[in-house]
Design a protein around this motif. Structure first.
Motif, PDB file in Angstrom:
ATOM      1  N   ARG A 205      65.254  80.239 -38.859  1.00 15.37           N
ATOM      2  CA  ARG A 205      64.203  81.096 -39.507  1.00 15.37           C
ATOM      3  C   ARG A 205      62.915  81.086 -39.063  1.00 15.37           C
ATOM      4  NH1 ARG A 205      65.060  79.649 -46.111  1.00 15.37           N
ATOM      5  NH2 ARG A 205      67.059  80.585 -46.321  1.00 15.37           N
ATOM      6  N   GLY A 206      62.805  80.230 -38.068  1.00 16.84           N
ATOM      7  CA  GLY A 206      61.619  80.302 -37.353  1.00 16.84           C
ATOM      8  C   GLY A 206      61.458  81.261 -36.175  1.00 16.84           C
ATOM      9  N   GLU A 207      62.657  81.471 -35.637  1.00 17.96           N
ATOM     10  CA  GLU A 207      62.875  82.434 -34.609  1.00 17.96           C
ATOM     11  C   GLU A 207      62.666  83.783 -35.010  1.00 17.96           C
ATOM     12  OE1 GLU A 207      63.347  82.743 -31.388  1.00 17.96           O
ATOM     13  OE2 GLU A 207      62.800  80.433 -31.147  1.00 17.96           O
ATOM     14  N   ARG A 208      63.193  83.930 -36.511  1.00 21.19           N
ATOM     15  CA  ARG A 208      63.257  85.350 -37.262  1.00 21.19           C
ATOM     16  C   ARG A 208      61.646  85.454 -37.546  1.00 21.19           C
ATOM     17  NH1 ARG A 208      66.193  89.083 -39.731  1.00 21.19           N
ATOM     18  NH2 ARG A 208      65.531  90.004 -41.461  1.00 21.19           N
ATOM     19  N   ILE A 209      61.018  84.709 -38.016  1.00 18.89           N
ATOM     20  CA  ILE A 209      59.346  84.793 -38.167  1.00 18.89           C
ATOM     21  C   ILE A 209      58.907  85.389 -37.196  1.00 18.89           C
ATOM     22  CG2 ILE A 209      57.373  83.595 -38.803  1.00 18.89           C
ATOM     23  CD1 ILE A 209      59.222  81.864 -40.821  1.00 18.89           C
ATOM     24  N   ARG A 210      59.084  84.807 -35.858  1.00 23.36           N
ATOM     25  CA  ARG A 210      58.449  84.968 -34.340  1.00 23.36           C
ATOM     26  C   ARG A 210      58.483  86.405 -34.230  1.00 23.36           C
ATOM     27  NH1 ARG A 210      58.791  79.313 -33.530  1.00 23.36           N
ATOM     28  NH2 ARG A 210      61.088  79.578 -32.672  1.00 23.36           N
ATOM     29  N   TRP A 211      59.723  86.882 -34.435  1.00 23.19           N
ATOM     30  CA  TRP A 211      60.042  88.348 -34.247  1.00 23.19           C
ATOM     31  C   TRP A 211      59.702  89.461 -35.128  1.00 23.19           C
ATOM     32  CZ3 TRP A 211      61.329  90.285 -29.601  1.00 23.19           C
ATOM     33  CH2 TRP A 211      62.142  89.214 -28.817  1.00 23.19           C
ATOM     34  N   MET A 212      59.632  88.788 -36.475  1.00 25.16           N
ATOM     35  CA  MET A 212      59.438  89.894 -37.727  1.00 25.16           C
ATOM     36  C   MET A 212      58.020  89.542 -38.338  1.00 25.16           C
ATOM     37  SD  MET A 212      62.320  91.510 -37.734  1.00 25.16           S
ATOM     38  CE  MET A 212      62.005  92.258 -39.535  1.00 25.16           C
ATOM     39  N   ARG A 213      57.157  88.409 -38.080  1.00 26.18           N
ATOM     40  CA  ARG A 213      56.123  88.224 -38.413  1.00 26.18           C
ATOM     41  C   ARG A 213      56.053  87.826 -40.004  1.00 26.18           C
ATOM     42  NH1 ARG A 213      51.872  91.789 -34.631  1.00 26.18           N
ATOM     43  NH2 ARG A 213      52.387  91.030 -32.588  1.00 26.18           N
ATOM     44  N   GLY A 214      57.010  87.124 -40.417  1.00 21.73           N
ATOM     45  CA  GLY A 214      57.165  87.016 -41.705  1.00 21.73           C
ATOM     46  C   GLY A 214      56.482  85.908 -42.298  1.00 21.73           C
ATOM     47  N   ASP A 215      56.443  85.313 -43.523  1.00 22.83           N
ATOM     48  CA  ASP A 215      55.909  84.283 -44.310  1.00 22.83           C
ATOM     49  C   ASP A 215      56.451  82.789 -43.686  1.00 22.83           C
ATOM     50  OD1 ASP A 215      54.910  82.551 -45.834  1.00 22.83           O
ATOM     51  OD2 ASP A 215      55.394  83.692 -47.780  1.00 22.83           O
ATOM     52  N   ARG A 216      55.677  82.078 -43.291  1.00 20.97           N
ATOM     53  CA  ARG A 216      55.841  81.087 -42.632  1.00 20.97           C
ATOM     54  C   ARG A 216      56.489  79.904 -43.499  1.00 20.97           C
ATOM     55  NH1 ARG A 216      54.163  80.030 -37.760  1.00 20.97           N
ATOM     56  NH2 ARG A 216      52.429  81.367 -36.649  1.00 20.97           N
ATOM     57  N   ARG A 217      56.482  80.068 -44.769  1.00 18.99           N
ATOM     58  CA  ARG A 217      57.101  79.387 -45.780  1.00 18.99           C
ATOM     59  C   ARG A 217      58.721  79.447 -45.716  1.00 18.99           C
ATOM     60  NH1 ARG A 217      54.204  80.761 -51.368  1.00 18.99           N
ATOM     61  NH2 ARG A 217      54.426  82.891 -50.387  1.00 18.99           N
ATOM     62  N   TYR A 218      59.270  80.559 -45.426  1.00 19.12           N
ATOM     63  CA  TYR A 218      60.663  81.177 -45.069  1.00 19.12           C
ATOM     64  C   TYR A 218      61.114  79.964 -44.330  1.00 19.12           C
ATOM     65  CZ  TYR A 218      64.523  84.057 -44.013  1.00 19.12           C
ATOM     66  OH  TYR A 218      65.880  84.485 -43.898  1.00 19.12           O
ATOM     67  N   ALA A 219      60.320  79.482 -43.125  1.00 20.52           N
ATOM     68  CA  ALA A 219      61.115  78.400 -42.401  1.00 20.52           C
ATOM     69  C   ALA A 219      60.571  77.106 -42.722  1.00 20.52           C
ATOM     70  CB  ALA A 219      60.564  78.693 -40.961  1.00 20.52           C
ATOM     71  N   SER A 220      59.811  76.856 -43.893  1.00 17.75           N
ATOM     72  CA  SER A 220      59.366  75.317 -43.973  1.00 17.75           C
ATOM     73  C   SER A 220      60.551  74.499 -44.497  1.00 17.75           C
ATOM     74  CB  SER A 220      58.232  75.576 -45.360  1.00 17.75           C
ATOM     75  OG  SER A 220      58.430  74.172 -45.655  1.00 17.75           O
ATOM     76  N   LEU A 221      60.613  73.559 -43.999  1.00 22.03           N
ATOM     77  CA  LEU A 221      61.729  72.524 -44.396  1.00 22.03           C
ATOM     78  C   LEU A 221      61.539  71.995 -45.722  1.00 22.03           C
ATOM     79  CD1 LEU A 221      62.041  69.823 -41.508  1.00 22.03           C
ATOM     80  CD2 LEU A 221      63.870  71.310 -42.252  1.00 22.03           C
ATOM     81  N   VAL A 222      60.539  71.959 -46.402  1.00 20.07           N
ATOM     82  CA  VAL A 222      60.178  71.759 -48.002  1.00 20.07           C
ATOM     83  C   VAL A 222      60.902  72.681 -48.518  1.00 20.07           C
ATOM     84  CG1 VAL A 222      58.775  71.395 -49.896  1.00 20.07           C
ATOM     85  CG2 VAL A 222      58.318  70.132 -47.695  1.00 20.07           C
ATOM     86  N   GLU A 223      60.551  74.214 -48.397  1.00 17.99           N
ATOM     87  CA  GLU A 223      61.388  75.043 -49.068  1.00 17.99           C
ATOM     88  C   GLU A 223      62.790  75.135 -48.969  1.00 17.99           C
ATOM     89  OE1 GLU A 223      59.933  77.771 -50.948  1.00 17.99           O
ATOM     90  OE2 GLU A 223      57.961  76.648 -51.103  1.00 17.99           O
ATOM     91  N   ILE A 224      63.121  75.008 -47.608  1.00 13.64           N
ATOM     92  CA  ILE A 224      64.388  75.009 -47.275  1.00 13.64           C
ATOM     93  C   ILE A 224      65.291  74.008 -47.885  1.00 13.64           C
ATOM     94  CG2 ILE A 224      66.360  74.604 -45.684  1.00 13.64           C
ATOM     95  CD1 ILE A 224      64.155  76.221 -43.573  1.00 13.64           C
TER      96      ILE A 224
END
Length: 273
Positions: A205-224
């Protein structure tokens, strides 16, 4: 050794050989590969040019050549250049010819017949696209239903299973959003849950955020962790088997899914007989 070159030589597009090459690569996840295609090879001169490019490199040659003369020349050239090679069509063609008593037509680029299996496969792929990511209400018509959080390979698995002829729908599990009610009316043996290691999911998800500039919570371990806990609760409600997909190829996961569904389907039918 930094990387291995996989040279695909074909008298057509090379798609047949590339499918094998991708399966090979999946068995060596730590190895770096470079794929190089040599399509539409028609003469011995074309073969010689291709082999010249491979000399002195860490190379494996995979070729699909229909004409016997080209196959013989390719084998000779590879041996002379001390290259490792694999003839995908030669031995199978000869074996089928011996068993059937019929000569092969030797037509480069010949396509499989447009038979029932072909149209079933096309229909299954269209189904996977139509009912991807919980879209539509095709769960009742599906052969397989995949259930998991975002980025557990649901879409590529659905498409690949469609290629194998299985109508596959997938349902995303999102914390705080109830799954569609139809999911709980599907025959249980059709459902397979997907899960993944939390750290691996965070990286994807972190890679996807870097490309798509999405919400960082998407890759947060707590959220996951919370998402995976929620998905586990849904999987238990469904009573479905769960596959861990962190380190497996799409092909391997797909074949495990098929084995699970077919085995559980046969058991369900036996129980009601």
């Amino acid at each position: 050794m930094s990387h291995v070159e996989l040279h695909i030589v074909s008298d057509s597009t090379g798609e047949t050989a590339q499918r094998l090459v991708q399966a090979l690569e999946a068995q060596f996840p730590e190895q770096e590969f470079i794929e190089i295609r040599h399509p539409r090879v028609e003469t011995v001169g074309d073969l010689q040019l291709a082999v010249e490019r491979m000399k002195g490199r860490a190379t494996v040659v995979v070729y699909t050549l229909v004409e016997p003369e080209l196959r013989d020349q390719m084998r000779t050239l590879c041996r002379s250049a001390k290259l490792h090679y694999c003839d995908l069509l030669g031995h199978p063609i000869e074996a089928v010819a011996r068993v059937s008593g019929r000569a092969a037509k030797m037509t480069p680029g010949a396509r499989p017949p447009l038979n029932d299996a072909y149209f079933r496969r096309m229909s299954a792929i269209e189904f996977a696209v139509k009912y991807d990511d919980g879209v539509g209400t095709g769960l009742a018509q599906a052969d397989i239903v995949l259930v998991g959080v975002s980025r557990t390979s649901k879409t590529p698995l659905s498409i690949y299973l469609g290629y194998l002829g299985y109508k596959t729908a997938n349902v995303p599990l999102v914390k705080g959003i109830d799954p569609p009610p139809e999911l709980f009316t599907v025959e249980p043996w059709k459902i397979v849950g997907l899960t993944i290691d939390a750290q691996r999911l965070s990286e994807i998800r972190g890679e996807r955020i870097r490309w798509m500039r999405g919400d960082r919570r998407y890759a947060s371990l707590v959220e996951i962790y919370e998402e995976l806990d929620y998905a586990s609760q849904v999987h238990r409600r469904l009573g479905c088997p769960v596959l861990e997909v962190s380190e497996l190829s799409i092909e391997e996961i797909s074949h495990r899914i098929i084995r699970l569904v077919e085995q559980r389907g046969a058991e369900a039918k036996t129980a009601t007989a």
